[in-house]
Design a protein around this motif. Structure first.
Motif, PDB file in Angstrom:
ATOM      1  N   PHE A 292      -3.528   4.760  -2.046  1.00 47.04           N
ATOM      2  CA  PHE A 292      -4.535   5.695  -1.558  1.00 47.04           C
ATOM      3  C   PHE A 292      -4.252   7.047  -2.193  1.00 47.04           C
ATOM      4  O   PHE A 292      -3.156   7.597  -2.043  1.00 47.04           O
ATOM      5  CB  PHE A 292      -4.482   5.794  -0.032  1.00 47.04           C
ATOM      6  CG  PHE A 292      -4.937   4.534   0.656  1.00 47.04           C
ATOM      7  CD1 PHE A 292      -6.280   4.299   0.888  1.00 47.04           C
ATOM      8  CD2 PHE A 292      -4.022   3.564   1.038  1.00 47.04           C
ATOM      9  CE1 PHE A 292      -6.708   3.135   1.510  1.00 47.04           C
ATOM     10  CE2 PHE A 292      -4.427   2.393   1.660  1.00 47.04           C
ATOM     11  CZ  PHE A 292      -5.783   2.177   1.891  1.00 47.04           C
TER      12      PHE A 292
ATOM     13  N   THR B 173      -8.864   5.048  -4.603  1.00 49.93           N
ATOM     14  CA  THR B 173      -7.729   4.133  -4.557  1.00 49.93           C
ATOM     15  C   THR B 173      -7.482   3.638  -5.980  1.00 49.93           C
ATOM     16  O   THR B 173      -8.420   3.509  -6.763  1.00 49.93           O
ATOM     17  CB  THR B 173      -7.964   2.917  -3.633  1.00 49.93           C
ATOM     18  OG1 THR B 173      -9.091   2.167  -4.109  1.00 49.93           O
ATOM     19  CG2 THR B 173      -8.193   3.344  -2.199  1.00 49.93           C
TER      20      THR B 173
ATOM     21  N   SER C 122      -1.817  -1.243  -4.083  1.00 49.03           N
ATOM     22  CA  SER C 122      -2.990  -0.380  -3.977  1.00 49.03           C
ATOM     23  C   SER C 122      -2.545   0.958  -3.406  1.00 49.03           C
ATOM     24  O   SER C 122      -1.898   0.996  -2.355  1.00 49.03           O
ATOM     25  CB  SER C 122      -4.056  -1.021  -3.086  1.00 49.03           C
ATOM     26  OG  SER C 122      -5.252  -0.266  -3.109  1.00 49.03           O
TER      27      SER C 122
ATOM     28  N   TYR D 152       0.836  -1.191   0.000  1.00 45.96           N
ATOM     29  CA  TYR D 152       0.000   0.000   0.000  1.00 45.96           C
ATOM     30  C   TYR D 152       0.876   1.248   0.000  1.00 45.96           C
ATOM     31  O   TYR D 152       1.986   1.248   0.536  1.00 45.96           O
ATOM     32  CB  TYR D 152      -0.912   0.020   1.231  1.00 45.96           C
ATOM     33  CG  TYR D 152      -1.917  -1.108   1.239  1.00 45.96           C
ATOM     34  CD1 TYR D 152      -3.162  -0.974   0.612  1.00 45.96           C
ATOM     35  CD2 TYR D 152      -1.620  -2.324   1.859  1.00 45.96           C
ATOM     36  CE1 TYR D 152      -4.080  -2.010   0.610  1.00 45.96           C
ATOM     37  CE2 TYR D 152      -2.536  -3.370   1.853  1.00 45.96           C
ATOM     38  CZ  TYR D 152      -3.759  -3.206   1.234  1.00 45.96           C
ATOM     39  OH  TYR D 152      -4.656  -4.241   1.225  1.00 45.96           O
TER      40      TYR D 152
END
Length: 300
Positions: A224, A207, A222, A133
């Motif tokens: 943000f 996202t 992924s 992330y």
């Protein structure tokens, strides 16, 4: 109608960044990486054969999976045992990704909403195909006529990955134990010298998720995404040496740049998402509009 050459290049970019899902990818041969009975990643066969040599840490299981041994029954035990193995595997010259060891810990979990089952060195995450992330910030300005321009960063030529390519205003990986908001403010301050009070005005908007493979591993990521409207009078400055320069470009020029090899690929997807959300790409004018949207949100 849209420029067909531009659209084709964007489709190629999306296919490249989601090639794990395409026919002929390594997915059919990958082994699931399981922790505590849950799949948290994908491991290539040649990597699995290296890992299972360490039988006190990794074990093959029925149904095509590699799991951690039952004795590793806590977050700390799993993290430390796997890190010890990876520290030894750094000597294996065939594992090129470990040459980029960063001493950065990333959380390992099936979904972001789950509690982490362990942490792992960032450079090793592709060997296990665990989800990574990050936080990316679109910095933009709007002039008195309503015209939008976007700030882009030029990465330092000494960066370990994608040196010298265009990038978002600020971005960074989400380290274990760090919140998204903390990471946002930290990266804005360190990379672009954006004061905390201004960085905190960034809005969470989306996202962007994708999964690609290379010869060594699986990159399931992924990001943000935040939008930050900056005052026309504000100029970002390179802070921590990761950026060599910043450019304020009209949105039409930004749109052209994302379809070139001069742009860091995942950051180009973040800009593409901005262009879609702000209606700079419209479904009546872009025949691949649906493909663009679905390609930006591929959840593994």
């Amino acid at each position: 109608m849209a420029n067909s050459a531009w659209s084709d290049k964007i489709l190629q970019l999306l296919h490249r960044m989601n090639n794990f899902y395409l026919p002929g990818s390594c997915r059919a041969n990958c082994l699931r990486f399981e922790v505590n009975g849950s799949k948290v990643g994908w491991i290539l066969p040649h990597v699995a054969s290296l890992l299972t040599r360490y039988g006190d840490v990794f074990k093959p299981t029925q149904g095509g999976a590699v799991s951690l041994c039952d004795s590793l029954d806590s977050y700390a035990k799993r993290s430390e045992a796997v890190d010890d193995v990876l520290s030894m595997l750094r000597q294996d010259r065939s594992l090129h990704c470990l040459k980029g060891w960063r001493d950065e810990r990333f959380s390992v979990m099936d979904k972001f909403s789950d509690s982490p089952v362990m942490w792992m060195e960032r450079a090793a995450t592709s060997l296990f195909g665990v989800k990574r992330y990050g936080v990316h910030v679109n910095g933009y300005t709007v002039n008195e006529s309503g015209e939008v321009s976007m700030w882009l960063a030029r990465r330092s030529p000494t960066k370990q990955t994608y040196p010298g390519l265009l990038d978002n205003l600020a971005a960074g990986g989400l380290a274990a134990g760090m919140s998204i908001k903390h990471t946002l403010v930290k990266e804005c301050q360190e990379e672009a010298c954006i004061p905390q009070a201004l960085a905190e005005k960034a809005r969470p908007v989306s996202t962007v998720s994708y999964t690609y493979e290379d010869g060594e591993g699986v990159f399931a990521e992924s990001q943000f995404v935040f939008d930050l409207e900056l005052p026309p009078s504000f100029n970002p400055r390179a802070g921590d040496g990761e950026v060599q320069d910043f450019y304020l470009l009209p949105i039409d020029e930004v749109k052209e740049r994302v379809a070139t090899e001069d742009f860091k690929p995942n950051s180009a997807l973040v800009v593409l998402d901005f262009l879609v959300r702000h209606s700079f790409i419209e479904p009546d004018r872009e025949p691949f509009y649906q493909e663009f949207v679905s390609g930006l949100h591929q959840a593994l």
